[in-house]
Motif scaffolding. Sequence first.
Motif, short mmCIF file in Angstrom:
data_model
loop_
_atom_site.label_atom_id
_atom_site.label_comp_id
_atom_site.label_asym_id
_atom_site.label_seq_id
_atom_site.Cartn_x
_atom_site.Cartn_y
_atom_site.Cartn_z
N LEU A 137 0.83 -1.21 0.00
CA LEU A 137 0.00 0.00 0.00
C LEU A 137 0.87 1.25 0.00
CD1 LEU A 137 -2.73 -1.00 2.63
CD2 LEU A 137 -2.94 -1.07 0.14
N ARG A 138 1.93 1.24 0.78
CA ARG A 138 2.83 2.38 0.85
C ARG A 138 3.53 2.61 -0.50
NH1 ARG A 138 6.12 5.47 4.20
NH2 ARG A 138 8.25 5.77 3.41
N ALA A 139 4.01 1.53 -1.10
CA ALA A 139 4.75 1.65 -2.36
C ALA A 139 3.87 2.17 -3.49
CB ALA A 139 5.34 0.30 -2.74
N GLU A 140 2.61 1.72 -3.52
CA GLU A 140 1.71 2.09 -4.62
C GLU A 140 0.88 3.33 -4.31
OE1 GLU A 140 1.87 0.75 -7.48
OE2 GLU A 140 3.21 -0.91 -6.93
N GLY A 141 0.88 3.77 -3.06
CA GLY A 141 0.10 4.95 -2.69
C GLY A 141 -1.39 4.74 -2.82
N VAL A 142 -1.87 3.53 -2.47
CA VAL A 142 -3.30 3.22 -2.56
C VAL A 142 -3.84 2.91 -1.18
CG1 VAL A 142 -3.10 2.39 -4.94
CG2 VAL A 142 -2.82 0.78 -3.04
N ARG A 143 -5.16 2.93 -1.08
CA ARG A 143 -5.83 2.63 0.18
C ARG A 143 -6.11 1.14 0.31
NH1 ARG A 143 -7.96 6.96 2.93
NH2 ARG A 143 -7.90 8.98 1.87
N ALA A 144 -6.23 0.68 1.55
CA ALA A 144 -6.57 -0.72 1.79
C ALA A 144 -8.00 -0.99 1.33
CB ALA A 144 -6.42 -1.04 3.28
N ASP A 145 -8.24 -2.22 0.88
CA ASP A 145 -9.59 -2.64 0.54
C ASP A 145 -9.82 -4.05 1.04
OD1 ASP A 145 -8.45 -4.42 -1.31
OD2 ASP A 145 -8.58 -2.97 -2.94
N GLY A 146 -10.96 -4.61 0.76
CA GLY A 146 -11.32 -5.92 1.30
C GLY A 146 -10.47 -7.06 0.79
N SER A 147 -9.80 -6.90 -0.36
CA SER A 147 -9.02 -8.00 -0.91
C SER A 147 -7.80 -8.34 -0.05
CB SER A 147 -8.56 -7.67 -2.33
OG SER A 147 -7.65 -6.58 -2.35
N GLY A 148 -7.24 -7.34 0.63
CA GLY A 148 -6.05 -7.59 1.44
C GLY A 148 -6.28 -8.60 2.54
N PRO A 149 -7.26 -8.37 3.43
CA PRO A 149 -7.53 -9.36 4.49
C PRO A 149 -7.90 -10.74 3.95
CG PRO A 149 -8.56 -7.26 5.02
CD PRO A 149 -8.05 -7.14 3.61
N VAL A 150 -8.61 -10.78 2.81
CA VAL A 150 -8.99 -12.07 2.23
C VAL A 150 -7.76 -12.85 1.82
CG1 VAL A 150 -10.11 -13.15 0.24
CG2 VAL A 150 -11.29 -11.33 1.49
N VAL A 151 -6.83 -12.19 1.15
CA VAL A 151 -5.60 -12.85 0.72
C VAL A 151 -4.76 -13.28 1.92
CG1 VAL A 151 -3.40 -12.50 -0.46
CG2 VAL A 151 -5.53 -11.77 -1.54
N ILE A 152 -4.67 -12.43 2.93
CA ILE A 152 -3.91 -12.78 4.13
C ILE A 152 -4.51 -14.01 4.80
CG2 ILE A 152 -3.31 -12.01 6.47
CD1 ILE A 152 -3.09 -9.16 5.25
N LEU A 153 -5.83 -14.09 4.85
CA LEU A 153 -6.50 -15.28 5.39
C LEU A 153 -6.12 -16.51 4.57
CD1 LEU A 153 -8.59 -16.81 7.12
CD2 LEU A 153 -10.34 -16.05 5.49
N ALA A 154 -6.15 -16.38 3.25
CA ALA A 154 -5.87 -17.52 2.37
C ALA A 154 -4.47 -18.06 2.58
CB ALA A 154 -6.08 -17.11 0.91
N VAL A 155 -3.47 -17.18 2.61
CA VAL A 155 -2.09 -17.67 2.73
C VAL A 155 -1.80 -18.19 4.13
CG1 VAL A 155 -1.27 -16.21 0.85
CG2 VAL A 155 -1.14 -15.36 3.20
N THR A 156 -2.52 -17.70 5.12
CA THR A 156 -2.38 -18.26 6.47
C THR A 156 -2.93 -19.68 6.50
OG1 THR A 156 -2.57 -16.04 7.46
CG2 THR A 156 -2.93 -17.93 8.91
N VAL A 157 -4.08 -19.88 5.86
CA VAL A 157 -4.65 -21.22 5.77
C VAL A 157 -3.71 -22.14 4.99
CG1 VAL A 157 -6.56 -22.57 4.80
CG2 VAL A 157 -7.03 -20.43 6.01
N ALA A 158 -3.11 -21.64 3.92
CA ALA A 158 -2.19 -22.45 3.11
C ALA A 158 -1.00 -22.92 3.94
CB ALA A 158 -1.71 -21.65 1.90
N ALA A 159 -0.54 -22.07 4.86
CA ALA A 159 0.59 -22.46 5.71
C ALA A 159 0.27 -23.68 6.56
CB ALA A 159 1.00 -21.29 6.60
N LEU A 160 -1.02 -23.88 6.84
CA LEU A 160 -1.42 -25.07 7.61
C LEU A 160 -1.10 -26.35 6.85
CD1 LEU A 160 -4.92 -24.00 8.99
CD2 LEU A 160 -2.87 -24.46 10.34
N CYS A 161 -1.15 -26.28 5.53
CA CYS A 161 -0.85 -27.47 4.73
C CYS A 161 0.57 -27.95 4.99
CB CYS A 161 -1.04 -27.16 3.24
SG CYS A 161 -0.58 -28.53 2.16
N MET A 162 1.52 -27.03 4.97
CA MET A 162 2.91 -27.41 5.22
C MET A 162 3.11 -27.85 6.66
SD MET A 162 6.43 -25.44 4.21
CE MET A 162 6.20 -24.02 5.28
N GLU A 163 2.50 -27.12 7.60
CA GLU A 163 2.65 -27.46 9.01
C GLU A 163 2.10 -28.84 9.33
OE1 GLU A 163 3.25 -27.35 13.17
OE2 GLU A 163 4.23 -26.34 11.48
#
Length: 297
Positions: free
Chosen positions: A167-193
């Motif tokens: 967000l800082r690099a692109e100078g844009v505001r946060a939107d709903g896609s950010g938390p969704v993606v963070i949730l997804a990659v956190t869930v994906a980490a469970l696969c490896m664990e």
Amino acid sequence: MIGRWGRYVAAAYRPSVQLPYTLSWALGLTALFACLSAPVSVWRPDRELAVTSVTLVVTMLLIRALDDIRDADYDRRVNPGRPLPSGLVAERDLVLLVAAGSVALLALNAGRGAALAVLAGQMAYTTLVVTLERRAGWPRRGQLVLQLAVNLPILSMLSLYVYVGFLRAEGVRADGSGPVVILAVTVAALCMELGRKATRAPSGGERSYVTVLGPDGTSLAAFGAALAATVIVLVALRPWHGDGWGWLILAPLLLPGLAAARFAAGATRWPLLPTLAYVPAMYTSFLLVGWLTKGHL
């Protein structure tokens, strides 16, 4: 001291595994954020992303050191070849490594506003988790699911750090896609664990989720985590409405699928290579989709 740190990094951090994992995390996740951000029409790596990448690499090393400090008593009984019980390094060496690395990271991120705040919060939380387990014995060693729930936010906060840096690099505001993606990659980490601890025959004293979920349940949960993460990202990307590049994120599912199939066929453990390769492959698919959609040299 520097020599002992170097030997520790070679033995415990395994750069050949950790660097591809961590760098693909920074690059791939940022590319996916760009792909999902409507105000960003063209994306390319920049200085901000370089700072984010270096920060993740060093942070994961510090987390590894803290884990070794936390697990010192367990490793003396079960894994005597680990750096602390084997005498490769002393606990004081790792404490100083964490202290020096933390100061360096905070200095590197000085002036980055919210990114600095998220990084500092992650450091404080990780230190608190290690201190509670080491000093107060909470969560207890046998409470694997609770330990997992306590540790997962560390990865979520690091993904949030990547998002705030984007967000800082692109100078844009946060939107709903950010938390969704963070949730997804956190869930994906469970696969490896879960996958790396899926075994039909735990060795003496080995901590494994099979004691809670059973061998087949652990395998199913590991593959289910990868599948759920992929579905979440697909829904966010909606490749059926665009140019179709988003379908490429399905390819990494072959790795946990192969591991689960071999385990179901009677393998004693989930195969190590596809288990470790899944998350970097997922992030690489994000990078490829982001580059094909909005990339620019």
